[in-house]
Design a protein around this motif. Structure first.
Motif, PDB file in Angstrom:
ATOM      1  N   ALA A 173       7.987   0.011  -1.984  1.00  0.00           N
ATOM      2  CA  ALA A 173       9.191   0.120  -1.157  1.00  0.00           C
ATOM      3  C   ALA A 173       9.345   1.543  -0.610  1.00  0.00           C
ATOM      4  CB  ALA A 173      10.415  -0.281  -1.963  1.00  0.00           C
ATOM      5  N   GLN A 174       9.067   2.555  -1.447  1.00  0.00           N
ATOM      6  CA  GLN A 174       9.211   3.939  -0.995  1.00  0.00           C
ATOM      7  C   GLN A 174       8.167   4.288   0.061  1.00  0.00           C
ATOM      8  OE1 GLN A 174      11.720   6.403  -2.080  1.00  0.00           O
ATOM      9  NE2 GLN A 174      10.902   6.907  -0.073  1.00  0.00           N
ATOM     10  N   ALA A 175       6.927   3.858  -0.144  1.00  0.00           N
ATOM     11  CA  ALA A 175       5.880   4.151   0.833  1.00  0.00           C
ATOM     12  C   ALA A 175       6.185   3.475   2.172  1.00  0.00           C
ATOM     13  CB  ALA A 175       4.525   3.694   0.290  1.00  0.00           C
ATOM     14  N   ALA A 176       6.695   2.251   2.118  1.00  0.00           N
ATOM     15  CA  ALA A 176       7.047   1.566   3.365  1.00  0.00           C
ATOM     16  C   ALA A 176       8.150   2.321   4.109  1.00  0.00           C
ATOM     17  CB  ALA A 176       7.477   0.134   3.056  1.00  0.00           C
ATOM     18  N   ALA A 177       9.118   2.880   3.358  1.00  0.00           N
ATOM     19  CA  ALA A 177      10.188   3.644   3.987  1.00  0.00           C
ATOM     20  C   ALA A 177       9.637   4.897   4.656  1.00  0.00           C
ATOM     21  CB  ALA A 177      11.245   4.000   2.946  1.00  0.00           C
ATOM     22  N   TRP A 178       8.698   5.579   3.992  1.00  0.00           N
ATOM     23  CA  TRP A 178       8.101   6.786   4.600  1.00  0.00           C
ATOM     24  C   TRP A 178       7.324   6.436   5.867  1.00  0.00           C
ATOM     25  CZ3 TRP A 178       6.202   8.482  -0.849  1.00  0.00           C
ATOM     26  CH2 TRP A 178       7.234   9.168  -1.505  1.00  0.00           C
ATOM     27  N   SER A 234       8.339  -5.385   0.472  1.00  0.00           N
ATOM     28  CA  SER A 234       8.535  -4.035   1.014  1.00  0.00           C
ATOM     29  C   SER A 234       8.074  -3.899   2.456  1.00  0.00           C
ATOM     30  CB  SER A 234       7.787  -3.026   0.149  1.00  0.00           C
ATOM     31  OG  SER A 234       6.386  -3.279   0.182  1.00  0.00           O
ATOM     32  N   GLY A 235       7.208  -4.819   2.901  1.00  0.00           N
ATOM     33  CA  GLY A 235       6.658  -4.685   4.242  1.00  0.00           C
ATOM     34  C   GLY A 235       5.535  -3.681   4.332  1.00  0.00           C
ATOM     35  N   LEU A 236       4.974  -3.273   3.213  1.00  0.00           N
ATOM     36  CA  LEU A 236       3.883  -2.284   3.204  1.00  0.00           C
ATOM     37  C   LEU A 236       2.563  -2.987   3.464  1.00  0.00           C
ATOM     38  CD1 LEU A 236       3.243   0.759   2.561  1.00  0.00           C
ATOM     39  CD2 LEU A 236       2.648  -0.027   0.252  1.00  0.00           C
ATOM     40  N   PRO A 237       1.745  -2.481   4.404  1.00  0.00           N
ATOM     41  CA  PRO A 237       0.418  -3.090   4.623  1.00  0.00           C
ATOM     42  C   PRO A 237      -0.453  -2.936   3.370  1.00  0.00           C
ATOM     43  CG  PRO A 237       1.028  -1.614   6.420  1.00  0.00           C
ATOM     44  CD  PRO A 237       2.024  -1.382   5.337  1.00  0.00           C
ATOM     45  N   ARG A 296      -9.052  -6.775  -3.751  1.00  0.00           N
ATOM     46  CA  ARG A 296      -9.851  -6.109  -2.705  1.00  0.00           C
ATOM     47  C   ARG A 296      -9.921  -6.968  -1.452  1.00  0.00           C
ATOM     48  NH1 ARG A 296     -10.262  -3.144   0.180  1.00  0.00           N
ATOM     49  NH2 ARG A 296     -12.029  -1.928   0.972  1.00  0.00           N
ATOM     50  N   ASP A 297      -9.965  -8.307  -1.634  1.00  0.00           N
ATOM     51  CA  ASP A 297      -9.995  -9.198  -0.478  1.00  0.00           C
ATOM     52  C   ASP A 297      -8.712  -9.099   0.337  1.00  0.00           C
ATOM     53  OD1 ASP A 297     -12.498 -10.043  -1.212  1.00  0.00           O
ATOM     54  OD2 ASP A 297     -11.813 -11.868  -2.235  1.00  0.00           O
ATOM     55  N   LEU A 298      -7.611  -8.704  -0.321  1.00  0.00           N
ATOM     56  CA  LEU A 298      -6.354  -8.508   0.407  1.00  0.00           C
ATOM     57  C   LEU A 298      -6.372  -7.234   1.240  1.00  0.00           C
ATOM     58  CD1 LEU A 298      -3.720  -9.479  -2.334  1.00  0.00           C
ATOM     59  CD2 LEU A 298      -4.445 -10.850  -0.383  1.00  0.00           C
ATOM     60  N   GLY A 299      -7.357  -6.343   1.000  1.00  0.00           N
ATOM     61  CA  GLY A 299      -7.414  -5.063   1.700  1.00  0.00           C
ATOM     62  C   GLY A 299      -6.863  -3.912   0.898  1.00  0.00           C
ATOM     63  N   ILE A 300      -6.557  -4.147  -0.366  1.00  0.00           N
ATOM     64  CA  ILE A 300      -5.992  -3.097  -1.232  1.00  0.00           C
ATOM     65  C   ILE A 300      -7.114  -2.219  -1.757  1.00  0.00           C
ATOM     66  CG2 ILE A 300      -4.754  -2.689  -3.390  1.00  0.00           C
ATOM     67  CD1 ILE A 300      -3.365  -5.406  -2.881  1.00  0.00           C
ATOM     68  N   GLY A 301      -6.902  -0.905  -1.788  1.00  0.00           N
ATOM     69  CA  GLY A 301      -7.884   0.017  -2.329  1.00  0.00           C
ATOM     70  C   GLY A 301      -7.837   0.053  -3.851  1.00  0.00           C
ATOM     71  N   LEU A 302      -9.006   0.287  -4.461  1.00  0.00           N
ATOM     72  CA  LEU A 302      -9.122   0.332  -5.920  1.00  0.00           C
ATOM     73  C   LEU A 302      -9.805   1.631  -6.310  1.00  0.00           C
ATOM     74  CD1 LEU A 302     -10.307  -3.342  -6.562  1.00  0.00           C
ATOM     75  CD2 LEU A 302      -7.993  -2.433  -6.764  1.00  0.00           C
ATOM     76  N   ALA A 303      -9.091   2.460  -7.062  1.00  0.00           N
ATOM     77  CA  ALA A 303      -9.610   3.773  -7.457  1.00  0.00           C
ATOM     78  C   ALA A 303      -9.933   3.773  -8.936  1.00  0.00           C
ATOM     79  CB  ALA A 303      -8.587   4.865  -7.139  1.00  0.00           C
ATOM     80  N   PHE A 304     -11.063   4.409  -9.292  1.00  0.00           N
ATOM     81  CA  PHE A 304     -11.497   4.549 -10.686  1.00  0.00           C
ATOM     82  C   PHE A 304     -11.033   5.927 -11.156  1.00  0.00           C
ATOM     83  CE2 PHE A 304     -15.322   3.528 -13.630  1.00  0.00           C
ATOM     84  CZ  PHE A 304     -14.475   3.640 -14.711  1.00  0.00           C
TER      85      PHE A 304
END
Length: 868
Positions: free
Chosen positions: A671-676, A711-714, A742-750
């Protein structure tokens, strides 16, 4: 010539009857003499056998009296304590405004007087050698009268004229009266321990349950005076309340470790209710009031309202006290009745055997010996040419004698069968059905036998990775593994100690006469033995173990408390990475108590919105532009202020609220990232750390999808960070949900790559998009001051190694097509070196510390995004 006539001879039948009668009398005397000797021997044997039962009956009768008297004393103590509640109410309301409160106070006072009067009567009529200390009773009564007069005086004052010192003084005198009576309680428990040490444990647990109710009332009395006069809590009141709260938590921890309140016990449900109602709601209400009194003195509740809301939470504690004390009395009464029944059975058995013996001798005399004697006399008469005298028919026949012996044989076999059954039941009660080892009860009995001998060590052992075996191979394979583990433990211990299974995959080892060095050696042997492969269903499984060690008498007596200490050390071994052992220290107890206290506060923190998110900038090194933010959780504790993750994250991850808090963090960060992004930072991404508990949920992907939708965040603007520990704990179970994310387009960090045991194959198997270089490697790149000392040369070597690791991670990232970001960048030199090596992004104190959302929003303005 006339022949002389022969002398008269008695008829043969008459002579035979006279001789047979004399022999019959002699035979009867011999039989009855034999019977008397057998009866005397049987009575002597019975006396030897029955003497322990008589002693046990007398002991059980005395124990029942002692426990009943202790119950009476503890009930009197709680009546005195309970009188404080209505007294507090009377001193917090206007005089004469509540007749019901006055009647309630009078009823409580009558109950206290009745309890003291009953004890005074017991002190006068008690048996010799155990008289209650009358001087303590009289001192208690005197102090109670003084306190009551003080309460009545304060309650009679108009509310506006009541001073905090008056109310505090009156309550202090009530507490002093209870403390004086505690001398009676302590004296009674000490006398019980002297009379029978085996009763001391039950008496102390009863005292602890009673103390829980006492301190539950006392913590309310510590703060209600200030609430009544609307004054802030001073230092003394705050300190008293804090110390009482610590004592309550300590009592709850002690009771939680007792077998009487454990799984499967009658009091388990009631103790859970105490934890939920009193420890959760009641103490939460008190903590809120303490926080209000410490901050400003403006209370949300009046003293009367606080009392009426808090007192009902003490009801489960009172019920627990009543049921435990009643259970103690009922248990000892049942023990006395069982001993009495056994005594009566032995006595009845003895009488029955004597009657059978008399019947047997009479039968032998009538059916065997007398017929033999008659046969002998008949044979002699026939040999002399006479006729045998007529004899009456025998009352019993030989077949009846055989039936009698058959009945005795059946009785003997049934008695042996009963003895075997009792032995089987005893063995089953003390033995684990799966492994054949001792169970918790068997271990408790072994500790009781070993307690007076000398020093001992207790080891708590937990198999690492057992749950995975159960989940993948099934419970039969898990049972086979438990049996093999138990056999290996017995082989490691040999005859030096006792191995017991406590339940699940947890074992305990008792080592009598063992010091710390020997216990550590044994623990090393066990770790080595359990690290060997286990053959299960044609497969080879590799497990390990974690071990906690506690020593007696160094860490406590050889009882449940010592096992609790060993359990704390076991928990520390698990926290240290498993596959190791740890020895208990007093500091561990404090750490566990602090850990537990934190976990008890999490429900309130989540419900009242005490958690908050800080954000740390992530920048592109070539132009210092902010490209992302890592969401980091903080806790605005009402008493301790703002807490960093290091103060609460570990207990939070181990609690049942890890999943709900993780979901809240995810939704809040999205929600916060979408607002920014709506405010102008259109290409900003947010990184969110996931808890391991979130991967236990089958709905993780749905939760992430819902957070993005709400939130409406991509999806491309969200990056989820996964630590190496989570991957190693779940491994295969992570692949499917991570691929779906990942198929949704979300990044995954190790996160923290390279700091543990992760292999290179993880980069191939998991759908990662970014590697994070741990701060320890980044900060280790800095060159030390050149010197010739060996220590500085070693530091230079470590610097070279850290630089090589950073280069390797960057090379791996480029080879696998993964982005790389460096953490912990604090100097321009480190930033320049990373940029030169090809690192594209970084975060650290050089670019910005974690900050609230409002402060980060200022950095996200277009004119500020290049100034990080």
């Amino acid at each position: 010539m006339q022949q002389p006539s022969p002398a008269p001879v008695a008829p043969l039948g008459q002579a035979g009857r006279a001789t047979a009668g004399w022999r019959d009398v002699r035979l009867g005397r011999r039989l009855w003499g034999t019977a008397l000797l057998l009866a005397a021997g049987l009575l002597t044997l019975t006396a030897i056998v029955i003497a322990p039962s008589i002693t046990a009956y007398r002991d059980s009768q005395s124990n029942l009296g002692r426990i009943s008297r202790l119950r009476q004393v503890l009930e009197a103590a709680n009546r005195l304590s309970a009188e404080r509640g209505p007294a507090n109410v009377m001193m917090s309301i206007a005089p004469g405004s509540d007749p019901a409160a006055q009647a309630r106070l009078a009823a409580f006072r009558a109950g206290s007087d009745s309890a003291l009067a009953a004890l005074s009567g017991a002190a006068a009529a008690d048996e010799p050698g155990h008289t209650l200390p009358y001087r303590f009773l009289s001192a208690t009564a005197a102090r109670l009268d003084e306190a009551r007069r003080d309460v009545d005086r304060v309650a009679a004052l108009p509310a506006a004229e009541r001073r905090l010192e008056d109310i505090t003084g009156a309550i202090g005198r009530m507490v002093a009266a209870v403390d004086t009576f505690q001398d009676v309680v302590a004296w009674e428990i000490r006398e019980i321990g002297r009379a029978d040490p085996a009763l001391a444990g039950s008496a102390l647990i009863g005292h602890a349950v009673s103390d829980l109710r006492e301190y539950g009332g006392r913590i309310g009395s510590a703060i209600i005076p200030a609430v009544a006069v609307h004054r802030p809590l001073d230092t003394r009141q705050f300190t008293d309340a804090t110390q009482i709260r610590g004592r309550i938590l300590e009592l709850l921890r002690v009771l939680r470790g007792q077998v009487a309140f454990g799984p499967g016990q009658p009091l388990e449900g009631l103790f859970r209710e105490v934890e939920a109602t009193f420890a959760g709601q009641g103490l939460g209400l008190i903590e809120t009031t303490i926080a209000e009194g410490r901050a400003s003195g403006r209370y949300s509740l009046t003293a009367d309202e606080l009392t009426r809301r808090y007192v009902p939470t003490l009801k489960p504690v009172e019920a627990l006290r009543e049921r435990y004390l009643a259970g103690m009395v009922a248990g000892f009464a049942a023990e006395r009745d069982a001993v009495r029944t056994r005594l009566l059975l032995v006595a009845c058995g003895t009488v029955a055997v004597l009657l059978l013996l008399v019947a047997l001798l009479h039968s032998l005399r009538t059916s065997v010996l007398r017929p033999l004697l008659i046969a002998r006399e008949t044979a002699m008469a026939l040999a002399e040419g006479g006729a045998p005298a007529p004899r009456p028919a025998a009352a019993l026949r030989i077949v009846e004698i055989r039936r009698l012996f058959d009945a005795l044989a059946v009785l003997e076999e049934r008695m042996r069968e009963r003895a075997r059954l009792m032995e089987t039941l005893r063995r089953q009660a003390e033995t684990d059905g799966l492994t054949g080892l001792s169970n918790r009860r068997g271990l408790a009995l072994a500790m009781a036998r070993a307690a007076p001998v000398g020093p001992a060590a207790a080891l708590m052992i937990d198999l690492d990775g057992f749950k995975k075996v159960n989940d993948t191979l099934g419970h039969e394979a898990g049972d086979d593994l438990i049996r093999q583990a138990g056999a290996r433990l017995c082989a490691c211990i040999g005859q030096a100690g006792l191995v017991a299974r406590m339940g699940g995959d947890e074992f305990a080892v008792l080592l009598p006469g063992c010091d710390e060095a020997a216990a550590v050696t044994v623990a090393g042997t066990i770790l080595h033995g359990l690290s060997e492969p286990f053959p299960i269903d044609g497969q080879t499984l590799h497990l390990g173990a974690s071990i906690g060690i506690a020593l007696s008498p160094l860490h406590g007596p050889l009882a449940d408390a010592l096992l609790a200490s060993a359990d704390m050390a076991l928990y520390e071994a698990k926290r240290a990475g498993r596959h190791c052992h740890r020895v208990f220290t007093p500091a561990l107890r404090e750490a566990i108590l602090s850990w537990t206290a934190r976990q008890q506060e999490f429900p309130r923190a989540l419900a009242e919105g005490e958690f908050t998110l800080f954000y740390q900038p992530q920048v592109r090194l070539r132009d210092r532009r902010i490209v992302g933010a890592e969401a980091l959780i903080r806790w605005r504790h009402p008493r301790l202020g703002l807490l960093a993750p290091g103060a609460f994250l570990a207990p939070l991850e181990a609690s049942r609220l890890a999943g709900p808090v993780g979901r809240w963090v995810l939704r809040e960060a999205c929600a916060q990232a979408a607002a920014w992004r709506r405010a102008g930072a259109a290409d900003l991404r947010v990184s969110v750390n996931l808890f391991g508990a979130q991967f236990h949920s089958v709905s993780l992907v749905d939760e992430v999808r819902a957070a993005l939708a709400d939130s409406g965040l991509p999806a491309s603007a969200l990056e989820l960070e996964i630590t190496e520990t989570i991957i190693l704990q779940h491994d295969e179970a992570l692949i499917a949900p991570l691929r779906a994310l990942r198929d949704l387009g979300i990044g995954l960090a190790f996160d923290d790559y390279g700091t543990g045991y992760a292999s290179l194959s993880l980069l191939k198997r998991f759908p990662l998009t970014r590697l994070k270089i741990d701060r320890s490697f980044v900060q280790g790149m800095e060159s030390p001051v050149q010197d010739r000392t060996s220590q500085d040369r070693a530091s230079q070597d470590r610097t070279s190694q850290d630089r090589a690791i950073v280069r390797s991670v960057l090379t791996l990232g480029r080879s696998f097509g993964l982005s790389v970001i460096a953490e912990g960048v604090e100097t321009e030199a480190a930033a320049g070196r990373l940029l030169a090596k090809g690192c594209e992004e970084a975060q650290g104190y050089l670019f910005g510390r974690p900050m609230p959302a409002e402060a980060f929003a200022a950095l996200c303005r277009p004119e500020e995004r290049r100034t990080a």
